[in-house]
Design a protein around this motif. Structure first.
Motif, mmCIF file in Angstrom:
data_model
loop_
_atom_site.group_PDB
_atom_site.id
_atom_site.type_symbol
_atom_site.label_atom_id
_atom_site.label_comp_id
_atom_site.label_asym_id
_atom_site.label_seq_id
_atom_site.Cartn_x
_atom_site.Cartn_y
_atom_site.Cartn_z
ATOM 1 N N UNK A 79 -4.679 6.477 1.674
ATOM 2 C CA UNK A 79 -4.066 5.168 1.487
ATOM 3 C C UNK A 79 -4.504 4.644 0.128
ATOM 4 N N UNK A 80 -3.532 4.219 -0.664
ATOM 5 C CA UNK A 80 -3.740 3.782 -2.039
ATOM 6 C C UNK A 80 -3.284 2.336 -2.183
ATOM 7 N N UNK A 81 -4.002 1.573 -2.966
ATOM 8 C CA UNK A 81 -3.667 0.164 -3.135
ATOM 9 C C UNK A 81 -2.370 -0.002 -3.917
ATOM 10 N N UNK A 106 -13.719 -9.780 -1.021
ATOM 11 C CA UNK A 106 -12.979 -9.686 -2.277
ATOM 12 C C UNK A 106 -13.133 -8.317 -2.928
ATOM 13 N N UNK A 107 -14.149 -7.547 -2.503
ATOM 14 C CA UNK A 107 -14.329 -6.211 -3.061
ATOM 15 C C UNK A 107 -13.496 -5.163 -2.322
ATOM 16 N N UNK A 108 -12.900 -5.528 -1.197
ATOM 17 C CA UNK A 108 -12.038 -4.606 -0.468
ATOM 18 C C UNK A 108 -10.694 -4.480 -1.177
ATOM 19 N N UNK A 109 -9.997 -3.343 -0.997
ATOM 20 C CA UNK A 109 -8.670 -3.205 -1.604
ATOM 21 C C UNK A 109 -7.731 -4.288 -1.090
ATOM 22 N N UNK A 110 -6.760 -4.651 -1.912
ATOM 23 C CA UNK A 110 -5.873 -5.770 -1.567
ATOM 24 C C UNK A 110 -5.082 -5.497 -0.297
ATOM 25 N N UNK A 111 -4.740 -4.218 -0.029
ATOM 26 C CA UNK A 111 -3.985 -3.926 1.191
ATOM 27 C C UNK A 111 -4.806 -4.252 2.435
ATOM 28 N N UNK A 126 0.853 -1.192 0.000
ATOM 29 C CA UNK A 126 0.000 0.000 0.000
ATOM 30 C C UNK A 126 0.879 1.230 0.000
ATOM 31 N N UNK A 127 0.342 2.311 -0.534
ATOM 32 C CA UNK A 127 1.057 3.587 -0.600
ATOM 33 C C UNK A 127 0.294 4.625 0.207
ATOM 34 N N UNK A 128 1.021 5.372 1.033
ATOM 35 C CA UNK A 128 0.418 6.476 1.767
ATOM 36 C C UNK A 128 0.524 7.757 0.942
#
Length: 430
Positions: A209-211, A404-409, A184-186
């Motif tokens: 917060x970005x995936x 599964x619809x949540x971001x991967x992080x 994840x990227x802040x």
């Protein structure tokens, strides 16, 4: 809704004859820098009286990228930053740092011999150069901090973790940058502490917060009411957030969405056809321009979500976009040309660019957050949002389920927490 007429004001051939893959316009002066797509070189143009004129090339003698891809390619790509007021461009190459002015090239004072910078930025007053990764650490920990170079005294001190680039809010008083990681990227925000001789970024608790990773430098709109971020390492994502709320108003994939691993070659070819530096805000409306591989510009109205397509390069890909200090749009094309164009927006109301409104937005943002201690760990202090939901450190430590619809992080965080619970292991306090 009719498309506005695109007018090409000036068009020049890049001196190297190769396409430019990224553009950086000086924030106040009629100057444009462009990254060569064939080799680690940066070209400089003047943009005066409606005409583009090439002034210099830094690194034109360097060896070509050849077949380099991934990290090997990124490691050789120069970093560059404009001084906020002066006609001065600092460029960090593979093994040296140079500065260009109209008088020529020279080596700036204070650059450590061990520096291998991948990102550069000037402080708003131009007296300090921020550089990442740190030159004072070994390779494993260099990305955990940065260098703060006092250009007056030549002294170097340690700054916070950041990477990719730094964007200043149009009203001043606030910066946006990134702290990237594969999971994840802040999207970090910081105020500038100028009480010391060298200006220092003070990272704030409130963050995006970005995936995944692989994002480009955030871009503020002219009025400071929107922030756009282009990415990522696994696709062509584009996200736009309102400011100061950080509410996400646009999230889309350019081209076809990722089909998942293993990636079909056809999809990879399509993904790579899109420029990573293909967005720019219109100067007088809540409009985001997006360049396409087919040579068109898409005009996205952020208020109504309407879009208009403008044919500009007659089928040649848009390889980079930039907005000049006077609001002109600069387009780099796949044939090795650079064009200054006038594109009146077709579908948006004029912006309220009043300084009071913009300054109030920054003040509201600062009022709602606080500074992270210099020795503080980001994950232990940040309150993060993806533009729809918000999590504090305690919230994230408590997450044990995700869909599964949540971001991967978030799925990864939940799986790790669940594993600790199953094993009966205590988790580190937030």
């Amino acid at each position: 809704m009719n498309a506005a007429q695109v007018e090409v004001i000036s068009q020049v051939r890049v001196g190297s004859g190769r396409p430019v893959e990224r553009l950086a316009c000086h924030p106040r002066l009629p100057l444009v820098a462009g990254w060569d797509s064939e080799r680690p070189a940066v070209h400089v143009w003047a943009c005066e009286a409606g005409r583009l004129r090439e002034l210099a090339s830094i690194g034109a003698e360097s060896s070509a990228y050849g077949d380099s891809i991934g990290w090997d390619r990124a490691r050789r790509t120069p970093a560059a930053a404009w001084h906020p007021d002066l006609p001065l461009l600092v460029v960090a190459g593979e093994d040296h740092v140079l500065q260009w002015t109209p008088a020529g090239l020279s080596a700036p004072d204070g650059i450590p011999a061990a520096a291998r910078y991948r990102s550069l930025a000037f402080s708003p007053d131009g007296r300090t150069l921020w550089a990442s990764p740190s030159s004072n650490s070994d390779a494993d920990s260099a990305w955990e901090s940065s260098d703060v170079i006092d250009l007056v005294s030549g002294t170097v001190s340690t700054g916070p973790r950041w990477d990719t680039g730094v964007a200043e809010h149009p009203a001043g008083g606030l910066l946006a940058t990134l702290a990237s990681d594969q999971g994840a990227t802040f999207g970090l925000f910081a105020r500038v502490d100028q009480e010391n001789p060298a200006a220092v970024m003070r990272v704030l608790r409130r963050a995006l917060i970005l995936d995944a990773d692989g994002y480009e430098t955030p871009v503020f709109s002219t009025d400071g009411r929107h922030l756009a971020i282009r990415g990522d390492a696994y696709g062509n994502s584009l996200q736009v957030f309102e400011f100061p709320s950080l509410h996400r108003v646009l999230a889309t994939a350019l081209g076809d969405p990722s089909p998942g691993y293993p990636y079909p070659q056809e999809w990879l070819d399509q993904m790579r056809a899109w420029s990573r530096h293909n967005i720019a805000f219109a100067p007088h409306a809540a409009v985001l321009w997006v360049g396409t591989p087919t040579g068109s510009l898409i005009e996205v109205d952020l208020e109504t979500r309407q879009a208009v397509e403008h044919d500009v390069l007659a089928g040649l890909p848009v390889t980079a976009l930039g907005t000049t200090a006077t609001g002109g749009l600069v387009i780099a094309g796949g044939a090795g040309d650079l064009a200054l164009v006038s594109v009146p927006v077709a579908c948006a109301e004029p912006l309220d660019t009043g300084a009071d409104t913009s300054t109030a937005a920054v003040a509201a943002f600062l009022e709602a957050t606080s500074v992270i201690p210099d020795d503080g760990d980001l994950e232990s202090h940040l309150v993060v949002t993806d533009g729809a939901r918000t999590w504090g450190p305690d919230d994230l430590e408590a997450v044990t389920t995700a869909t599964s619809t949540d971001p991967s992080w978030l799925q990864l965080k939940a799986a790790i927490n669940h594993m600790h619970v199953q094993d009966g292991e205590p988790r580190a306090p937030a």
